[in-house]
Motif scaffolding. Sequence first.
Motif, PDB file in Angstrom:
ATOM      1  N   ASP A   1      -7.437  -5.338   3.242  1.00  0.00           N
ATOM      2  CA  ASP A   1      -6.919  -5.513   4.596  1.00  0.00           C
ATOM      3  C   ASP A   1      -8.002  -5.227   5.638  1.00  0.00           C
ATOM      4  OD1 ASP A   1      -4.680  -6.296   6.142  1.00  0.00           O
ATOM      5  OD2 ASP A   1      -4.321  -4.214   6.712  1.00  0.00           O
TER       6      ASP A   1
ATOM      7  N   THR B   1      -7.387   4.386   7.065  1.00  0.00           N
ATOM      8  CA  THR B   1      -6.696   4.406   5.783  1.00  0.00           C
ATOM      9  C   THR B   1      -7.687   4.469   4.633  1.00  0.00           C
ATOM     10  OG1 THR B   1      -5.123   2.923   6.863  1.00  0.00           O
ATOM     11  CG2 THR B   1      -4.793   3.333   4.532  1.00  0.00           C
TER      12      THR B   1
ATOM     13  N   TYR C   1       0.961   4.112  -3.038  1.00  0.00           N
ATOM     14  CA  TYR C   1       0.537   5.458  -2.649  1.00  0.00           C
ATOM     15  C   TYR C   1       1.641   6.475  -2.917  1.00  0.00           C
ATOM     16  CZ  TYR C   1      -0.968   9.433   0.134  1.00  0.00           C
ATOM     17  OH  TYR C   1      -1.317  10.699   0.532  1.00  0.00           O
TER      18      TYR C   1
ATOM     19  N   LEU D   1      -6.154  -2.051  -1.871  1.00  0.00           N
ATOM     20  CA  LEU D   1      -5.397  -2.840  -0.891  1.00  0.00           C
ATOM     21  C   LEU D   1      -5.906  -2.591   0.531  1.00  0.00           C
ATOM     22  CD1 LEU D   1      -1.783  -2.339  -2.307  1.00  0.00           C
ATOM     23  CD2 LEU D   1      -3.109  -4.456  -2.330  1.00  0.00           C
ATOM     24  N   ALA D   2      -6.225  -1.335   0.831  1.00  0.00           N
ATOM     25  CA  ALA D   2      -6.721  -1.020   2.176  1.00  0.00           C
ATOM     26  C   ALA D   2      -8.056  -1.705   2.442  1.00  0.00           C
ATOM     27  CB  ALA D   2      -6.864   0.495   2.330  1.00  0.00           C
TER      28      ALA D   2
ATOM     29  N   ARG E   1      -7.731   0.018  10.027  1.00  0.00           N
ATOM     30  CA  ARG E   1      -7.692   0.252   8.587  1.00  0.00           C
ATOM     31  C   ARG E   1      -8.817   1.154   8.079  1.00  0.00           C
ATOM     32  NH1 ARG E   1      -3.187   0.432   6.145  1.00  0.00           N
ATOM     33  NH2 ARG E   1      -1.974  -1.487   6.217  1.00  0.00           N
TER      34      ARG E   1
ATOM     35  N   ALA F   1      -4.024   1.901  -3.944  1.00  0.00           N
ATOM     36  CA  ALA F   1      -3.808   1.795  -2.500  1.00  0.00           C
ATOM     37  C   ALA F   1      -5.134   1.581  -1.769  1.00  0.00           C
ATOM     38  CB  ALA F   1      -3.111   3.054  -1.986  1.00  0.00           C
TER      39      ALA F   1
ATOM     40  N   ASN G   1      -0.959   3.796   8.244  1.00  0.00           N
ATOM     41  CA  ASN G   1      -0.390   2.659   7.519  1.00  0.00           C
ATOM     42  C   ASN G   1       0.929   2.210   8.143  1.00  0.00           C
ATOM     43  OD1 ASN G   1      -0.393   0.805   5.151  1.00  0.00           O
ATOM     44  ND2 ASN G   1       1.486   1.913   4.665  1.00  0.00           N
TER      45      ASN G   1
ATOM     46  N   LEU H   1       0.839  -1.207   0.000  1.00  0.00           N
ATOM     47  CA  LEU H   1       0.000   0.000   0.000  1.00  0.00           C
ATOM     48  C   LEU H   1       0.872   1.255   0.000  1.00  0.00           C
ATOM     49  CD1 LEU H   1      -3.157   0.458   2.215  1.00  0.00           C
ATOM     50  CD2 LEU H   1      -1.567   2.339   1.855  1.00  0.00           C
TER      51      LEU H   1
END
Length: 522
Positions: free
Chosen positions: A484, A361, A305, A480-481, A358, A477, A409, A301
């Motif tokens: 997660d 994020t 980013y 991906l966040a 998370r 990004a 992060n 991530l």
Amino acid sequence: MPPRAAADTALRTASGDIASGEVEEYRPDPLRWRALSVTLVVGFMSLLDVSIVSVALPSLQTDLGATPATVQWVVSGYALTFGLALVPAGRLGDAFGRRRLFLIGLAGFVVCSAAAGAAPSVGWLIAARLAQGLAAGCLAPQNSAFIQQLFRGAERGRAFGLFGATVGISTAVGPVAGGAILGLASGPDGWRWLFYVNVPIGVVAFLLALRLLPRGGSGGRGHVDVAGVLLLGAGALAVLYPLVQAESGGLSRLWWLFGVGAALLAVFFGWEQRVVARDGQPVFDPRLVTQTRGYGIGAALGTVYFVGFSGIWLVFALFFQTGLGYTPLQSGLAVTPFALGSATAAVVAGRLVERHGRRLTVLGLTGVVLGLTATAVVLLLVPPSSAGWAIAPALLLGGIGGGFVISPNITMTLREVPVAMAGSAGGGLQTAQRFGASVGTAALPGLFYLVLAATGDDYPVAAAAGLGVSVLGALAALALAIVDLRRERRDRDAGPETAVDGGPVPGERHGHDGVHGHVFHH
């Protein structure tokens, strides 16, 4: 007795320095916040030097009689050696003591800053900047490792919030600081003060670090995987070198080095697995990625980013200075709303990350996407003469979002890492961010010039194209966040055994640092 000596005597466990291996309860170091303030000032100074020199390149070229391709190495050479040193320096800090590596790196940084300021030729300046980058690379992983070592629980989140704010501000205000220094130090040699300013700050920071930083923090065995260091260095150099040479045609001439670098990094990963299987001490333990919850996805991530986060400042500098005729200081002030929003939000996020994880994020990346998209739309619609003021609200939104990305992060990526491996883990994370930054600083200005040529010098369209790439990086990004976040919710629903906010997880025990530390199973 000096304050650090007293703290070390009374609170050995705060630094994880338990030579006997006896497990003791963590007790907070009374000097931890003062020590953090010193490391953050030094971290700000070293990260600022990545971008602060960019505004002085025209002056450097004139004063030293250098070509554009040669003078570009003043910026890219520092970034290159900075990135190459991160993981080995993190491992050295884990093995031989973070305080020792920090002091060595800081002393080297001060000396090299003075040498760069006094440089009589461009060759001397480039050599000083290469050495300065190595020194900065020794400092950076120790910053996050000290946070891992000195703080626990909610305090660690707040500390990482301040660290994230430092990263965000130093990246964003580099052009502003550089323009201000050049404005104050007018004349043909004004650029030298961009380097000299580090000397008094560094000397004071060194004296304070001697008094405040904990003496412990060594991972125990002082062995360094030399073969791993060489493989990682060669692979990283092969990948980064074409990127730092992008403005002089490096991508078209040296594209084949990407394949060489990928092959060397694959060999490095295999070698490190072999070192681990023999119960050795790898320079970067592969199990940080494969078995440490949150580390791999957090590093990925950060990489995507930083592609947009780092490259966009060069696009703004080109747009405002070349396209609109702004001075370096005016150009830097135009993007200040992003820096202010990012700094404020990062500190707040550090206090909230333990509770929201998370989700912060995801929220932050959504704000970045909306803010940068709105900025691109405004640049396309408003007259260029009004662009500097018109984009301020959109940049502020993007900056607030960015502040909820970097520090949470970092916390989420490193929170499960054993303290004995904090240096190498922090170095690995920052190396991933440096890779992303190198890609962004090469790709976004290149795209800017391509669009500019294709549109007949339509600067707003070229800037909007660069912003579009930044938005794509933020969207990657964000994906991906979200992945997660779903994993985090599944772990929470599964019960306390797999909780991410402070609870025990499978494969953990109380380690020598007095807190939960992973037991990696072969």
